[in-house]
Design an enzyme around this catalytic site. Structure first.
Site, PDB file in Angstrom:
ATOM      1  CB  SER A 125      -0.958  -0.040   1.191  1.00 52.76           C
ATOM      2  OG  SER A 125      -1.940   0.973   1.084  1.00 52.76           O
ATOM      3  CG  ASP A 140      -6.786  -2.619  -3.741  1.00 56.64           C
ATOM      4  OD1 ASP A 140      -7.390  -1.625  -3.313  1.00 56.64           O
ATOM      5  OD2 ASP A 140      -5.548  -2.738  -3.686  1.00 56.64           O
ATOM      6  CG  HIS A 171      -5.771  -1.855  -0.190  1.00 54.52           C
ATOM      7  ND1 HIS A 171      -4.852  -1.656  -1.192  1.00 54.52           N
ATOM      8  CD2 HIS A 171      -5.319  -1.126   0.872  1.00 54.52           C
ATOM      9  CE1 HIS A 171      -3.911  -0.842  -0.773  1.00 54.52           C
ATOM     10  NE2 HIS A 171      -4.152  -0.512   0.479  1.00 54.52           N
TER      11      HIS A 171
END
Length: 330
Positions: free
Chosen positions: A169, A270, A301
């Site tokens: 991320s 995601d 995600h």
């Protein structure tokens, strides 16, 4: 006589990041020690296969890391182990190497690859907006370059010619910017052999279809993503800033990016999926088979951080293991 004083308005919450960080109307930042999500049973994953310790890489900014290595130094052939640098996620606003979920994931990487793993903290927004996190990550790699030659705890196990930079991320975004800065040769005599980007945080003002399709029940929603960007982007910047949009008109070109080999991992559910896939495809157009893209079906995600002891993360760890082994064979 009655008082004519006007009561002072109390500060109120204007931004809330999973209850872990709150920005108040008077500019005060309140951070909680509570974790935003559970890790699940067996999160400690401490079975004696890995030893770890904490260290400081920037005393002036109170920035540290956690270092992991298998208790049996060296691989099955007795050679030194690859080094996997890891930067955690959290929207550039929350997270720490000491959080149990990040700790559990790094333990698993160290044990099952096996590898020497270094999990670095960095300054967080909104107190420190971008590019603070990228600057800290660059300092972390320079610190590692020196430590690989001078720290006996690392030097006995770590192969300085097989260093891989990874992150999830926000950490994946950091890994991209480190690739822009260092490539494969920028840490000489240490060699960065490749980069591993897990669901990297890439955005733009124009939403992708995967963003538009993201339900309100998703772990990362458009509303949550917008909140993070309001907190971490430089003042006055929008989501087309090159720090967050690698395809922006003023972003460095990907065509000549010297990354060695790269693994990009996306998740089917995601909101960042389309941007992750486009990033990998653009790099692959320039670098061919050196760039590998994997899209995990049915996952959301940050699934690596959210469920580090799960079967799907076990599958991901084995993919990373093969990626590192293939590089060594080449």
């Amino acid at each position: 006589m009655a008082s004519s004083a006007v009561p002072t308005a109390q500060p109120y919450v204007v931004e809330d990041c999973r209850g872990v960080l709150q920005l108040l109307s008077d500019g005060t930042v309140v951070r909680s020690g509570a974790l935003p999500f559970p890790v699940g049973n067996g999160a400690d994953h401490e079975d004696g296969r890995v030893e770890w310790k904490d260290a400081v890489y920037d005393a002036g900014r109170c920035l540290g890391l956690r270092m992991y290595k298998p208790t049996r130094n060296g691989g099955e052939d007795g050679k030194k182990l690859p080094v996997l640098v890891y930067f955690h996620g959290g929207g550039f606003c929350i997270g720490s190497f000491a959080w149990p979920n990040f700790h559990a994931g790094c333990l698993r990487l160290a044990a099952e690859i096996p590898a020497v793993v270094l999990s670095f903290d960095y300054r967080l927004a909104p107190e420190h907006r971008l590019p603070a996190a990228h600057e800290d990550a660059g300092a972390a790699l320079l610190w590692l370059r020196d430590q690989l030659a001078s720290d006996p705890w690392l030097a006995g196990a770590a192969d300085p010619h097989r260093v891989f930079v990874s992150g999830e991320s926000a950490g994946g975004n950091i890994a991209h910017h480190l690739a822009l800065r260092f490539g494969t040769a920028g840490l000489d005599p240490v060699r960065i052999a490749g980069y591993i980007l897990l669901m990297p945080a890439f955005l733009s003002e124009q939403p992708t279809q995967s963003e538009l399709d993201t339900p309100a029940t998703a772990f990362l929603t458009r509303e949550a993503s917008d909140r993070y960007t309001r907190l971490f982007l430089p003042a006055g910047a929008n989501k087309d800033h090159p720090l967050v949009n690698p395809f922006a008109s003023d972003a460095p070109s990907l065509d000549k990016l010297d990354v060695g080999r790269m693994l990009v991992v996306a998740a089917e559910g995601d909101m960042l999926r389309d941007k992750n896939v486009e990033y990998a495809e653009r790099l692959r157009a320039a670098r061919g088979d050196e760039v590998e893209l994997l899209v995990f079906a049915g996952e959301e995600h940050a699934f690596f951080a959210l469920k580090p002891t799960s079967e799907v993360v076990g599958e991901l760890v084995q993919i990373i293991r093969r990626f590192l082994a293939t590089e060594a064979a080449n």
